[in-house]
Design an enzyme around this catalytic site. Structure first.
Site, short mmCIF file in Angstrom:
data_model
loop_
_atom_site.label_atom_id
_atom_site.label_comp_id
_atom_site.label_asym_id
_atom_site.label_seq_id
_atom_site.Cartn_x
_atom_site.Cartn_y
_atom_site.Cartn_z
CD GLN A 154 -11.25 -1.80 -0.23
OE1 GLN A 154 -11.54 -1.79 -1.42
NE2 GLN A 154 -10.16 -1.24 0.24
CG HIS A 185 -3.96 4.22 -3.36
ND1 HIS A 185 -5.18 4.23 -4.01
CD2 HIS A 185 -3.98 3.11 -2.55
CE1 HIS A 185 -5.90 3.18 -3.62
NE2 HIS A 185 -5.19 2.49 -2.73
CG ASP A 223 -5.24 -6.26 -5.89
OD1 ASP A 223 -5.72 -7.40 -5.98
OD2 ASP A 223 -4.99 -5.70 -4.81
NE ARG A 241 -8.25 6.31 8.45
CZ ARG A 241 -7.50 5.79 7.47
NH1 ARG A 241 -7.83 4.65 6.93
NH2 ARG A 241 -6.43 6.41 7.05
CE1 TYR A 275 -4.07 1.82 0.76
CE2 TYR A 275 -3.17 2.43 2.90
CZ TYR A 275 -4.16 2.54 1.94
OH TYR A 275 -5.24 3.36 2.17
CB THR A 321 -3.81 1.61 -5.88
OG1 THR A 321 -4.63 0.48 -5.63
CG2 THR A 321 -4.41 2.45 -6.99
MN MN Z 1 -4.20 -3.79 -4.20
#
Ligand code: MN
Length: 424
Positions: free
Chosen positions: A249, A142, A242, A151, A137, A358
């Site tokens: 999610q 991203h 992906d 959030r 990540y 990403t």
């Molecule tokens: Mn991913």
């Protein structure tokens, strides 16, 4: 062991067009099914696939320590296990065999018949048996976008993010090669305003523009890889889509992270471009502030300038480019990811696949997912035919492509193409 194959002045006797991703300086590795229904390990120059198993049987790799059946396999895992020195010897030898000044195979039409295939004659397979798959990540843009949407814009990056490459363990059984279509996943979601969840087809299927690197056997259980050695264990890279279901999610990801929203499919490009071939395109990664802990600290240029693009093609329609990004935007480097992965003694094996996460740039047209491009559905993306998208619709085809380019040479990854079919 010098990378002689990278010499930009080399030319091949196989024709290569100026905009090809596969000049003689690339020499990627892949696995394909031949016109005779045989699975073999191969490489590609221009629009020709080259059967390395056949080349080896004909004696073209004489002098390189290889077992007889190393290329007569349906995965690259054993060849990757042979290590960096062997990858380089083979890549350099392929470069010599197909050099325009070398007459040996160029003038042997009998041998060419068993070694060369047009791309139409073959079918690309998954190049490695992926034992374990980890997804990082590592794009700051991203992570900031997701933190802002899901959030709190004031605290978009969680406190740990700037101190280590955050990742999670994914699932390798659903990693598929380009050309394999997928079904819209079903799952559990909580619709806004409701007080009980429902189960059904996801309404927010998304791509994630990523790259992934494939490792060789790196360490023993309990041992860590020092940062300065990490790149030796990286065989090469592929494009990586992906696939994600954002509604699933959103409901499931607290407290343990992605699960059913991510494990239904991830698509990869079939040719593994070696880290060796990418050396001319090294660039510095973004400045890291605060300074990483000593075990993650690196000097020099540790990222790669790889232009990345995503397009969406509706059924029977034309492709619309929806994102232009670059691998160099990644905040954490591959070496930092691999070093962090083994920092507790976790064992990494030949054929393991590590996704970058990403890859989003600074500008809205460089974001690497529909979630960001259409900003949670509030800014629909317009396609060339006038239709709009906030997520991927049934029968849409998503295509990722990527290449590096300087004044002398272009090295590319080809494409990863996947069509989304309706839920079963
Ligand atoms: Mn991913």
């Amino acid at each position: 062991m010098p990378n002689k194959a990278n010499d930009p002045s080399k030319k091949s006797w196989i024709p290569v067009s100026a905009d090809s991703d596969f000049p003689i300086q690339n020499i990627p590795y892949g696995v394909f099914l031949t016109r005779d229904d045989v699975i073999t390990i191969g490489t590609r120059i221009g629009d020709h696939a080259i059967d390395l198993g056949a080349l080896h049987q004909l004696g073209y790799f004489k002098g390189i320590p290889l077992t007889d059946d190393i290329f007569l396999q349906d995965t690259l895992n054993d060849f990757i296990s042979d290590g960096q020195k062997t990858w380089r010897l083979v890549r350099n030898r392929i470069s010599e065999i197909f050099d325009i000044t070398n007459p040996i195979l160029k003038e042997n039409l009998e041998h060419q018949k068993t070694v060369l295939f047009t791309m139409e004659e073959i079918e690309m397979q998954l190049p490695v048996q992926i034992g374990d798959y980890t997804d990082f990540y590592s794009s700051k843009e991203h992570a900031t976008n997701i933190g802002t949407m899901f959030r709190d814009p004031e605290n978009a990056l969680l406190p740990n993010w700037l101190h280590m490459p955050i990742g999670y363990h994914g699932r390798s059984s659903t990693i598929i090669p380009s050309g394999t279509n997928i079904r819209r996943p079903k799952g559990q979601t909580m619709v806004a305003g409701e007080d009980t969840p429902g189960y059904g087809p996801s309404k927010m299927v998304d791509f994630e523009l990523e790259m992934a690197f494939i490792t060789t056997d790196a360490n023993k259980l309990g041992e860590s890889i020092p940062i300065e050695d990490a790149e030796k264990y990286i065989f090469g890279l592929v494009l990586f889509n992906d696939w994600s279901a954002r509604d699933i999610q959103k409901w499931e990801y607290v407290p343990l992270g992605p699960f059913m929203a991510k494990n239904f499919a991830s698509s990869i490009s079939p040719w593994i471009v070696t880290l060796d071939a990418l050396q001319p395109f090294r660039v510095p990664s973004p400045e890291q502030n605060p300074e990483p802990l000593p075990y993650l600290k690196q000097e020099g240029a540790n990222s790669f300038d790889i232009h990345l693009e995503v397009s969406i093609t509706p059924e029977g329609g034309v492709p619309t480019t929806v994102s232009n990004s670059n691998f160099k935007y990644m905040y954490w480097t591959m070496a930092q990811q691999l070093t962090h992965h083994t920092s507790n003694g976790c064992k990494v094996l030949s054929g393991d696949l590590m996704g970058s996460g990403t890859i989003s740039g600074h500008t809205p047209d460089s974001y690497g997912s529909m979630l960001e491009l259409a900003w949670q559905g509030t800014k629909p993306i317009e396609l060339l035919d006038g239709a709009t998208r906030t997520s991927i619709e049934d029968y849409d085809t998503v295509t990722l492509s990527g290449h590096c380019k300087n004044e002398k040479v272009r090295i590319g990854f080809g494409q990863v193409v996947t069509q989304l079919l309706p839920a079963k």
